[in-house]
Design a protein around this motif. Structure first.
Motif, PDB file in Angstrom:
ATOM      1  N   ASN A  42      50.555  -5.564  38.282  1.00  0.00           N
ATOM      2  CA  ASN A  42      51.507  -6.658  39.172  1.00  0.00           C
ATOM      3  C   ASN A  42      50.703  -7.101  40.367  1.00  0.00           C
ATOM      4  O   ASN A  42      50.068  -6.525  41.269  1.00  0.00           O
ATOM      5  CB  ASN A  42      52.869  -5.802  39.783  1.00  0.00           C
ATOM      6  N   PRO A  43      50.569  -8.419  40.307  1.00  0.00           N
ATOM      7  CA  PRO A  43      49.841  -9.078  41.423  1.00  0.00           C
ATOM      8  C   PRO A  43      50.397  -8.941  42.838  1.00  0.00           C
ATOM      9  O   PRO A  43      49.502  -8.967  43.655  1.00  0.00           O
ATOM     10  CB  PRO A  43      49.897 -10.381  41.077  1.00  0.00           C
ATOM     11  N   ASN A  44      51.616  -8.447  43.002  1.00  0.00           N
ATOM     12  CA  ASN A  44      52.050  -8.120  44.305  1.00  0.00           C
ATOM     13  C   ASN A  44      51.310  -6.908  44.864  1.00  0.00           C
ATOM     14  O   ASN A  44      51.444  -6.820  45.908  1.00  0.00           O
ATOM     15  CB  ASN A  44      53.644  -7.769  44.144  1.00  0.00           C
ATOM     16  N   THR A  45      50.629  -6.178  44.143  1.00  0.00           N
ATOM     17  CA  THR A  45      49.948  -4.934  44.689  1.00  0.00           C
ATOM     18  C   THR A  45      48.386  -5.228  45.002  1.00  0.00           C
ATOM     19  O   THR A  45      47.977  -4.523  45.702  1.00  0.00           O
ATOM     20  CB  THR A  45      50.079  -3.937  43.374  1.00  0.00           C
ATOM     21  N   LYS A  49      45.830 -12.598  49.457  1.00  0.00           N
ATOM     22  CA  LYS A  49      46.986 -13.272  49.481  1.00  0.00           C
ATOM     23  C   LYS A  49      46.908 -14.863  49.316  1.00  0.00           C
ATOM     24  O   LYS A  49      47.610 -15.523  48.708  1.00  0.00           O
ATOM     25  CB  LYS A  49      47.918 -12.804  50.736  1.00  0.00           C
ATOM     26  N   THR A  50      46.047 -15.211  50.111  1.00  0.00           N
ATOM     27  CA  THR A  50      45.659 -17.020  50.140  1.00  0.00           C
ATOM     28  C   THR A  50      44.353 -17.011  50.405  1.00  0.00           C
ATOM     29  O   THR A  50      43.389 -16.012  50.848  1.00  0.00           O
ATOM     30  CB  THR A  50      46.548 -17.525  51.322  1.00  0.00           C
ATOM     31  N   GLU A  65      49.753 -18.418  47.826  1.00  0.00           N
ATOM     32  CA  GLU A  65      50.000 -17.142  47.148  1.00  0.00           C
ATOM     33  C   GLU A  65      50.780 -17.057  45.632  1.00  0.00           C
ATOM     34  O   GLU A  65      50.074 -16.252  44.803  1.00  0.00           O
ATOM     35  CB  GLU A  65      51.492 -16.625  48.193  1.00  0.00           C
ATOM     36  N   GLN A  66      51.137 -18.154  45.343  1.00  0.00           N
ATOM     37  CA  GLN A  66      51.571 -18.393  43.859  1.00  0.00           C
ATOM     38  C   GLN A  66      50.239 -18.447  43.083  1.00  0.00           C
ATOM     39  O   GLN A  66      49.904 -17.785  42.006  1.00  0.00           O
ATOM     40  CB  GLN A  66      52.415 -19.242  43.542  1.00  0.00           C
ATOM     41  N   LYS A  69      48.105 -15.325  42.942  1.00  0.00           N
ATOM     42  CA  LYS A  69      48.438 -14.320  42.051  1.00  0.00           C
ATOM     43  C   LYS A  69      47.976 -14.720  40.749  1.00  0.00           C
ATOM     44  O   LYS A  69      47.420 -13.685  39.953  1.00  0.00           O
ATOM     45  CB  LYS A  69      49.702 -14.524  41.993  1.00  0.00           C
ATOM     46  N   ARG A  70      48.129 -15.944  40.233  1.00  0.00           N
ATOM     47  CA  ARG A  70      47.290 -16.426  38.920  1.00  0.00           C
ATOM     48  C   ARG A  70      45.997 -16.112  38.881  1.00  0.00           C
ATOM     49  O   ARG A  70      45.497 -15.623  37.730  1.00  0.00           O
ATOM     50  CB  ARG A  70      47.925 -18.016  38.776  1.00  0.00           C
ATOM     51  N   GLN A  73      44.636 -12.865  37.958  1.00  0.00           N
ATOM     52  CA  GLN A  73      45.392 -12.111  36.925  1.00  0.00           C
ATOM     53  C   GLN A  73      44.598 -12.474  35.532  1.00  0.00           C
ATOM     54  O   GLN A  73      43.680 -13.353  35.794  1.00  0.00           O
ATOM     55  CB  GLN A  73      46.850 -12.695  36.857  1.00  0.00           C
TER      56      GLN A  73
END
Length: 400
Positions: A42-45, A49-50, A65-66, A69-70, A73
């Motif tokens: 889970n990228p939230n972990t 962030k930016t 942030e989006q 996350k990609r 991953q």
């Protein structure tokens, strides 16, 4: 073409990884799909962030942030779709492969992003290849030398596995490392026709393609390929960043598929972060902006090359001989009167605080004597080049 004879038993046995198939299916699925399939963390972990990366024109590449996350991953083994799309358009613009225009081979050209690697023997020797040297001169491979080697077989022997005919020709066609040699267009045409006659592949490893000093650039093997026998490797290492480790391979779809399957069980995929960084930069520039950047890089290396040649003319004339490179970042120099310069370069030169690489380091048999050494003009200043060759000239005079 029938590619079976070019694929090893190990490669032929590879099958798509079911997990990778589901991962790539999820990447293409709409957001409404509920996935309990993949083992992606889970990228939230993740703590990152930016990011904002400033490029040389003052503009920035933003990772919100989006996107971050990609970027952090897992991604597709062949490369992220938007980067592949940009690269395919670039290849068509630069090389316009004939295979794209033949109905019988429609869709047979493919491309994948790779983790950058070094060209040369270091990749081939561990594979147990039976390597055959081909003579070359200042214009690269001598076709008559290749023709003489191939004359040991008949063209039809390629259909008989017991004849053990050559499977591929490996070449660095522009600014060859270490010699700086570049193949001419006419020689490429002769070599390609020999490849067709004796049915072997051409691996066109071209990391210095974007460092050609003269216009127009020499046509590539890929631009001549009418029946799908060229595998072309390109690199961003010399023009964007060596540390990003991003390159791309173009070639026949059945063989590119093998590369992707190997990637699935080795590196999984090239770094998603660096792919997104490069992709956003290329889309921001566009093709013309990318090629404008290439021209600036070429101008820099042309000045560096001219500075090294000036220093060579000043200090090494009469002591050594060389040919001015038309691409790349290396000068290949033969010292007169010394059959093996290994000791001179590895011991005496280092004591004089100058560092170069002796020619035998690039031979299939590294113990073989060599009168050559390689000098790189990528990092040293013109003043440093001048001092280095002055010191080297003194050493040569002491040693001859």
């Amino acid at each position: 073409m029938n590619y079976a004879r070019f694929i090893t038993a190990r490669s032929a046995a590879r099958r798509p990884s079911p997990i990778r198939v589901f991962t790539e299916l999820q990447n293409r699925a709409p957001k409404s799909v509920i996935s309990l399939a993949t083992g992606s963390p889970n990228p939230n972990t993740f703590p990152f962030k930016t990011a904002a990366i400033t490029i040389d024109n003052g503009k920035t590449i933003q990772f919100d942030e989006q996107i971050m996350k990609r970027a952090l991953q897992y991604s597709e083994s062949a490369g992220i779709p938007e980067l592949l799309s940009w690269l395919k358009q670039l290849q068509v613009k630069l090389h316009n492969p004939p295979t794209l225009h033949y109905p019988s081979s429609q869709g047979q050209m493919d491309i994948c992003v790779t983790t950058g690697s070094q060209e040369g023997l270091c990749k081939l020797q561990p594979l147990g290849c039976n390597m055959i040297n081909i003579a070359s001169d200042e214009y690269g491979i001598i076709p008559d030398s290749l023709k003489e080697i191939l004359s040991k077989w008949k063209p039809e022997d390629s259909k008989n596995p017991e004849k053990n005919t050559p499977k591929f020709l490996y070449t660095v066609p522009n600014g060859d490392n270490p010699t700086g040699k570049s193949l001419t267009s006419n020689r490429k045409k002769e070599i390609y026709e020999l490849a067709r006659k004796y049915d072997f592949l051409i691996i066109e490893d071209d990391p210095y393609y974007f460092l050609q000093f003269n216009k127009p650039w020499v046509p590539t093997f890929l631009s001549m390929d009418v029946d799908g026998r060229v595998i072309r490797a390109d690199s961003f290492s010399k023009v964007l960043s060596s540390g990003l480790r991003i390159g791309f391979i173009t070639g026949p779809k059945p063989l590119i598929e093998r590369v992707v399957l190997h990637t699935q069980v080795s590196t999984l995929h090239p770094s998603t972060f660096t792919q997104l960084l490069v992709s956003q930069l290329l889309y921001q520039w566009g093709q013309e902006g990318f090629l404008a950047h290439i021209e600036r890089v070429i101008d820099y290396y042309r000045r560096q090359k001219d500075a090294l040649l000036k220093a060579a003319d000043k200090w090494l004339s009469g002591l050594a001989e060389w040919h001015a490179p038309t691409a790349g970042m290396f000068l290949w120099i033969k010292i007169k009167g010394i059959s093996d310069v290994k000791k001179l370069i590895e011991e005496k030169a280092i004591k004089k605080e100058i560092l170069m690489i002796p020619g035998n380091a690039f031979y299939i048999d590294s113990s073989a004597p060599s009168p050559y050494f390689r000098a790189s003009f990528s990092l040293a200043s013109p003043e440093q080049m001048d001092i280095a060759f002055q010191r080297l000239a003194e050493l040569i005079k002491e040693s001859v």
